[in-house]
Write an enzyme that holds these catalytic residues in place. Structure first.
Site, PDB file in Angstrom:
ATOM      1  N   ASP A 105       0.843  -1.212   0.000  1.00 28.28           N
ATOM      2  CA  ASP A 105       0.000   0.000   0.000  1.00 28.28           C
ATOM      3  C   ASP A 105       0.864   1.243   0.000  1.00 28.28           C
ATOM      4  O   ASP A 105       0.563   2.250  -0.640  1.00 28.28           O
ATOM      5  CB  ASP A 105      -0.863   0.050   1.258  1.00 28.28           C
ATOM      6  CG  ASP A 105      -2.028  -0.893   1.146  1.00 28.28           C
ATOM      7  OD1 ASP A 105      -2.850  -0.932   2.054  1.00 28.28           O
ATOM      8  OD2 ASP A 105      -2.100  -1.600   0.112  1.00 28.28           O
ATOM      9  N   ASP A 141       0.628   4.069  -2.688  1.00 33.24           N
ATOM     10  CA  ASP A 141       0.233   5.426  -2.308  1.00 33.24           C
ATOM     11  C   ASP A 141       1.283   6.444  -2.740  1.00 33.24           C
ATOM     12  O   ASP A 141       0.952   7.579  -3.085  1.00 33.24           O
ATOM     13  CB  ASP A 141      -0.004   5.515  -0.790  1.00 33.24           C
ATOM     14  CG  ASP A 141      -1.267   4.772  -0.385  1.00 33.24           C
ATOM     15  OD1 ASP A 141      -2.117   4.532  -1.264  1.00 33.24           O
ATOM     16  OD2 ASP A 141      -1.401   4.432   0.803  1.00 33.24           O
ATOM     17  N   SER A 193     -14.221   6.917  -0.734  1.00 37.37           N
ATOM     18  CA  SER A 193     -12.963   6.413  -0.186  1.00 37.37           C
ATOM     19  C   SER A 193     -12.291   7.534   0.583  1.00 37.37           C
ATOM     20  O   SER A 193     -12.749   8.677   0.560  1.00 37.37           O
ATOM     21  CB  SER A 193     -12.065   5.905  -1.293  1.00 37.37           C
ATOM     22  OG  SER A 193     -11.638   7.000  -2.045  1.00 37.37           O
ATOM     23  N   GLU A 204     -11.584   4.485  15.081  1.00 36.42           N
ATOM     24  CA  GLU A 204     -11.553   3.019  15.155  1.00 36.42           C
ATOM     25  C   GLU A 204     -10.485   2.511  14.194  1.00 36.42           C
ATOM     26  O   GLU A 204      -9.959   3.282  13.395  1.00 36.42           O
ATOM     27  CB  GLU A 204     -12.931   2.427  14.841  1.00 36.42           C
ATOM     28  CG  GLU A 204     -13.403   2.690  13.440  1.00 36.42           C
ATOM     29  CD  GLU A 204     -14.852   2.237  13.210  1.00 36.42           C
ATOM     30  OE1 GLU A 204     -15.347   1.387  13.950  1.00 36.42           O
ATOM     31  OE2 GLU A 204     -15.469   2.764  12.273  1.00 36.42           O
ATOM     32  N   LYS A 248      -8.539   0.906  11.018  1.00 32.39           N
ATOM     33  CA  LYS A 248      -8.797   0.777   9.587  1.00 32.39           C
ATOM     34  C   LYS A 248      -8.549  -0.701   9.275  1.00 32.39           C
ATOM     35  O   LYS A 248      -7.403  -1.160   9.270  1.00 32.39           O
ATOM     36  CB  LYS A 248      -7.873   1.674   8.782  1.00 32.39           C
ATOM     37  CG  LYS A 248      -8.149   1.635   7.297  1.00 32.39           C
ATOM     38  CD  LYS A 248      -7.352   2.703   6.559  1.00 32.39           C
ATOM     39  CE  LYS A 248      -7.820   2.871   5.130  1.00 32.39           C
ATOM     40  NZ  LYS A 248      -7.818   1.641   4.330  1.00 32.39           N
ATOM     41  N   GLU A 295     -16.276  -3.953   6.597  1.00 34.29           N
ATOM     42  CA  GLU A 295     -15.151  -4.631   5.969  1.00 34.29           C
ATOM     43  C   GLU A 295     -15.281  -6.141   6.186  1.00 34.29           C
ATOM     44  O   GLU A 295     -15.554  -6.593   7.302  1.00 34.29           O
ATOM     45  CB  GLU A 295     -13.870  -4.113   6.624  1.00 34.29           C
ATOM     46  CG  GLU A 295     -12.657  -4.190   5.759  1.00 34.29           C
ATOM     47  CD  GLU A 295     -12.527  -3.035   4.766  1.00 34.29           C
ATOM     48  OE1 GLU A 295     -13.475  -2.219   4.637  1.00 34.29           O
ATOM     49  OE2 GLU A 295     -11.470  -2.977   4.117  1.00 34.29           O
ATOM     50  N   LYS A 301      -2.512   5.861   8.240  1.00 37.66           N
ATOM     51  CA  LYS A 301      -2.009   4.493   8.120  1.00 37.66           C
ATOM     52  C   LYS A 301      -0.722   4.320   8.907  1.00 37.66           C
ATOM     53  O   LYS A 301      -0.053   5.288   9.237  1.00 37.66           O
ATOM     54  CB  LYS A 301      -1.724   4.201   6.648  1.00 37.66           C
ATOM     55  CG  LYS A 301      -2.987   4.100   5.819  1.00 37.66           C
ATOM     56  CD  LYS A 301      -2.866   2.894   4.930  1.00 37.66           C
ATOM     57  CE  LYS A 301      -3.474   3.082   3.576  1.00 37.66           C
ATOM     58  NZ  LYS A 301      -3.164   1.961   2.699  1.00 37.66           N
ATOM     59  N   CYS A 304      15.918 -34.499  -4.186  1.00 39.97           N
ATOM     60  CA  CYS A 304      15.124 -34.285  -2.971  1.00 39.97           C
ATOM     61  C   CYS A 304      16.058 -34.255  -1.762  1.00 39.97           C
ATOM     62  O   CYS A 304      16.875 -35.165  -1.596  1.00 39.97           O
ATOM     63  CB  CYS A 304      14.103 -35.412  -2.842  1.00 39.97           C
ATOM     64  SG  CYS A 304      13.256 -35.392  -1.258  1.00 39.97           S
ATOM     65  N   CYS A 356       9.312 -33.828  -5.623  1.00 42.56           N
ATOM     66  CA  CYS A 356       9.880 -35.157  -5.460  1.00 42.56           C
ATOM     67  C   CYS A 356       8.753 -36.132  -5.767  1.00 42.56           C
ATOM     68  O   CYS A 356       7.645 -35.986  -5.254  1.00 42.56           O
ATOM     69  CB  CYS A 356      10.368 -35.343  -4.024  1.00 42.56           C
ATOM     70  SG  CYS A 356      10.812 -37.043  -3.659  1.00 42.56           S
TER      71      CYS A 356
HETATM   72  S1  IVH Z   1     -15.122   4.753   7.014  1.00 43.20           S
HETATM   73  C1  IVH Z   1     -15.852   7.582   3.114  1.00 43.20           C
HETATM   74  N1  IVH Z   1     -14.054   3.097   8.674  1.00 43.20           N
HETATM   75  O1  IVH Z   1     -11.009   2.162   4.140  1.00 43.20           O
HETATM   76  C2  IVH Z   1     -15.442   6.247   3.479  1.00 43.20           C
HETATM   77  N2  IVH Z   1     -13.477   2.865   6.385  1.00 43.20           N
HETATM   78  O2  IVH Z   1     -10.574   4.522   1.888  1.00 43.20           O
HETATM   79  C3  IVH Z   1     -15.594   6.112   4.945  1.00 43.20           C
HETATM   80  N3  IVH Z   1     -11.953   0.990   5.938  1.00 43.20           N
HETATM   81  O3  IVH Z   1     -13.219   1.907   1.480  1.00 43.20           O
HETATM   82  C4  IVH Z   1     -15.058   4.836   5.310  1.00 43.20           C
HETATM   83  N4  IVH Z   1     -11.789   0.302   8.002  1.00 43.20           N
HETATM   84  O4  IVH Z   1     -12.814  -0.138   2.844  1.00 43.20           O
HETATM   85  C5  IVH Z   1     -14.131   3.463   7.387  1.00 43.20           C
HETATM   86  N5  IVH Z   1     -13.207   1.689  10.298  1.00 43.20           N
HETATM   87  C6  IVH Z   1     -13.295   2.048   9.019  1.00 43.20           C
HETATM   88  C7  IVH Z   1     -12.595   1.376   8.002  1.00 43.20           C
HETATM   89  C8  IVH Z   1     -12.708   1.816   6.691  1.00 43.20           C
HETATM   90  C9  IVH Z   1     -11.415   0.091   6.754  1.00 43.20           C
HETATM   91  C10 IVH Z   1     -11.709   1.024   4.494  1.00 43.20           C
HETATM   92  C11 IVH Z   1     -12.931   1.005   3.660  1.00 43.20           C
HETATM   93  C12 IVH Z   1     -12.869   2.217   2.789  1.00 43.20           C
HETATM   94  C13 IVH Z   1     -11.456   2.619   2.908  1.00 43.20           C
HETATM   95  C14 IVH Z   1     -11.356   4.103   2.905  1.00 43.20           C
END
Ligand code: IVH
Length: 675
Positions: free
Chosen positions: A38, A42, A87, A119, A121, A179, A325, A419, A437
């Site tokens: 990632d 990014d 996103s 929370e 990700k 998720e 991240k 082997c 083998c």
């Molecule tokens: S909130 C507007 N909360 O991260 C989108 N996303 O780029 C708000 N993700 O597509 C998303 N954990 O797949 C939110 N606790 C979490 C998350 C979460 C993983 C992912 C999700 C989303 C991407 C955001």
């Protein structure tokens, strides 16, 4: 003139970046086979964004920056989201969180602290669950954010996802996003079992989860223990929420899974200002390697929905949320040696043995190098200094070699042609990357086969562990499966460190395992491509050991789960008299196979069914009727399907069934078949 040259290179780099990002999007979203971390991705993406900001006249019409996410796969029905799935911008440092907070305050024209909800990700695959009048009617992938894929059947296999909301007064509509992921342990078990079956393994839990959700056959999804964590809201009607915090509590009460505290530490926190968010970011990073699932950062959202509305969107990202991240967990160490392991299927796997090093709180010593291609691609040699990383954070991998630290006299590593266990020549099957083998008497293959045979889901000899198998083989006490059932107290007492008590335990666990089922026995044999589920189908079809041993390719191909590759593997196995003799030896040695019960008697026996569209009765009731009359439900259209039952508003399955010449009937037609 000079100006012109600079313009050319900017344009060339822009084109190159557009292509690169598009290529990696494809690998990630379409093939689920990313080649970049990632972090690397990014970096590319932000270089592209920056270039476009600095040079507004560049052609952005086909730039990946103009679009979020990937393309839906063709095989699933495409459905437009009622509300686009957005996103988040990614950032990698606490300073970025401060910047985010400043932007929020500036936009709101306030100096007062903003309340944030934080929370983890989750590192999985975003899914939207649609509940209509309390019933789960659809599950969609994010797709390109506007249009997702209908993966309802696969999502319904996730045990923690309620099929009906836990309330007597359900809202007319509730779309919950979250998720889908695999827990680290479940992922490791899955990979182990795939390795055992000689199937390719997944690089990390995220890929395994994404691959599973995109499986057309929901039976495969059902075999993999996916999980779901809810965190977001789509469209809704007949229910109200005033904050993210309230939303998550309310949906939790409705039975939806949200992230739970880990060792008494809550993974959801309301923060009174950004400083507390930064603290949460660090606290969760410390917990990261201890969590049962993978996370790649934290997500911070303005808690109040009123504020979220005020803040609105920029392009396709909300102004009210951000993702911070964590940097990938990497460390430098040295490869002391490369060993070559032999698996149950004879596959040779090179493994780097390194000077132990801590990576994100976990000590790493071994890392699989997969195969010769991988070793050549990264040019990995014994005594190299390397960068290791825990991919996501479960499986350690060698990322790259620190070339300027390479000893002068080193030479490329080549997997031997013999082997390492039995020294017989190994073969590379055309089109496969692994060397195998093929000596049926190879001691390494025997040991691995026995370890599988005794394992919990196979014959379940729970007191016979890996160490004991090694010792029994090394002493020559066990040379086949059936030898296990001939072991005596005297044999076991010749082994080191076996007291009276443990010998009795071993013998009674062997005795206990003799009463088994046909599916366990078939699974235990370790036939390539025959996993637990296939073994069950085989047992249901053949019912007795003898019938299975006499199976012909045509019989096998009639079974819904079995395709030509698996059928071939089974017939090859059955055509080896040594192997079938061994099965009879097991029976002779006292293994008793409980007769499998045929569940297929009734007017619909031997017929398979699939339903599409809305029937005059509830779908699960319809399925129950079909099953009770001896029919079988399958999850996708194939030429083996006997009947596709079509109701109102059918899906694309009808076209597929027509193309394959499958009989298409109505529910009334089915009822007539029962009379
Ligand atoms: S909130 C507007 N909360 O991260 C989108 N996303 O780029 C708000 N993700 O597509 C998303 N954990 O797949 C939110 N606790 C979490 C998350 C979460 C993983 C992912 C999700 C989303 C991407 C955001």
């Amino acid at each position: 003139m000079v100006w012109k040259i600079v313009r050319m290179t900017v344009k060339a780099r822009h084109n190159e970046l557009k292509k690169l990002v598009a290529h990696h999007d494809y690998l990630y979203y379409v093939l689920d086979r990313p080649e970049l971390t990632d972090f690397q991705y990014d970096a590319l993406f932000s270089e592209l964004q920056k270039l476009e900001q600095e040079h507004p006249d560049l052609d952005r019409s086909d730039s990946p920056t103009q679009r979020v996410g990937g393309r839906p796969l063709d095989a699933f029905e495409k459905v437009v989201h009622r509300q686009p799935m957005l996103s988040l911008a990614n950032s990698y440092s606490p300073e970025d969180l401060i910047d985010f907070d400043n932007r929020v305050k500036k936009f709101l024209r306030t100096d007062a602290e903003v309340e944030y909800f934080c929370e983890p990700k989750f590192d999985g695959l975003a899914i939207e669950l649609i509940y209509e009048n309390g019933l789960l009617t659809r599950a969609l992938t994010r797709g390109d954010g506007t249009t997702g894929e209908d993966v309802t059947n696969n999502v319904k296999t996730i045990r923690s996802v309620p099929l009906r909301l836990n309330t007597n007064h359900p809202p007319a509509l509730l779309e919950v996003r979250g998720e889908v992921l695999l827990f680290k342990n479940d992922f490791l078990h899955l990979n182990e079992s795939y390795q055992e079956q000689g199937l390719p393994t997944f690089a990390n839990p995220r890929n395994a989860a994404a691959g599973t959700i995109r499986q057309l056959d929901s039976k495969i999804a059902a075999e993999r223990p996916l999980r779901f964590f809810a965190y977001g809201l789509g469209a809704y009607e007949g229910i109200q929420f005033s904050s993210q915090d309230e939303f998550e509590s309310k949906i939790e009460a409705l039975g939806l899974p949200t992230v739970q505290p880990h060792k008494n530490i809550s993974l959801r926190r309301i923060c009174a200002g950004i400083e507390e968010v930064v603290q949460f970011y660090h606290e969760v990073e410390d917990l990261r390697s201890d969590l049962p699932f993978e996370i790649d950062g934290i997500v911070t959202k303005a808690n109040r929905f009123r504020l979220q509305d005020d803040l609105g969107l920029v392009a396709r990202s909300p102004r009210w949320a951000t993702a911070a991240k964590y940097k990938p967990q990497q460390a430098e160490t040295k490869i002391e040696t490369i060993i070559v392991q032999v698996g149950r299927t004879g596959a040779l796997t090179p493994v780097a043995v390194m000077t132990p090093v801590k990576v994100g709180g976990v000590t790493v010593t071994n890392a699989t190098l997969h195969n010769q291609d991988e070793i050549d691609r990264k040019d990995i040699r014994i005594h190299d200094t390397v960068i290791v990383q825990r991919a996501g954070d479960v499986i350690p991998e060698v990322v790259s070699v620190v070339m300027n630290k390479r000893p002068k006299n080193s030479s490329p590593f080549v997997i031997p042609d013999h082997c390492p266990a039995c020294h017989s020549r190994v073969f590379q099957v055309e089109g496969e990357v692994v060397k195998r083998c093929q000596n049926p008497f190879c001691s390494a293959i025997l040991k691995e086969s026995l370890k599988h045979f005794v394992s919990r889901r196979a014959m379940n000899l729970d007191k016979v562990g890996d160490k004991l198998i090694e010792a029994l083989c090394d002493k020559g006490l066990v040379r086949s499966f059936s030898d296990l059932y001939r072991l005596t107290e005297k044999d076991l007492s010749t082994l080191e460190r076996q007291g009276e008590k443990s010998i009795q335990n071993i013998l009674s666990s062997i005795e206990k395992s003799k009463n088994t089922t046909l599916s366990r026995l078939i699974f235990a044999l370790g036939i390539r491509f025959v996993g637990e589920q296939t073994a069950k189908s085989l047992a249901n079809h053949f019912l007795t050991v003898e019938a299975f041993l006499n199976a012909k390719e045509d019989d096998l191909l009639q079974i819904a789960d079995i395709g030509p590759k698996v059928a071939k593997s089974i017939t090859t196995w059955l055509s080896n008299p040594e192997l079938t003799k061994e099965v009879r030896q097991l029976i002779k040695a006292g293994v008793v196979v409980e007769k499998a019960k045929a569940v297929t008697t009734g007017p619909l026996s031997g017929k398979s069914f699939l339903i599409t569209g809305t029937l005059p009765i509830k779908r699960d009731e319809a399925q129950e009727i079909i099953l009770s009359q001896g029919g079988k439900m399958v999850s996708s259209v194939s030429s083996k399907l006997s009947y596709l039952i079509v109701g109102d508003d059918p899906g694309s399955k009808v076209d597929k069934a027509q193309a394959l010449g499958v009989s298409i009937i109505s529910w009334d037609d089915l009822l007539k078949m029962l009379q």
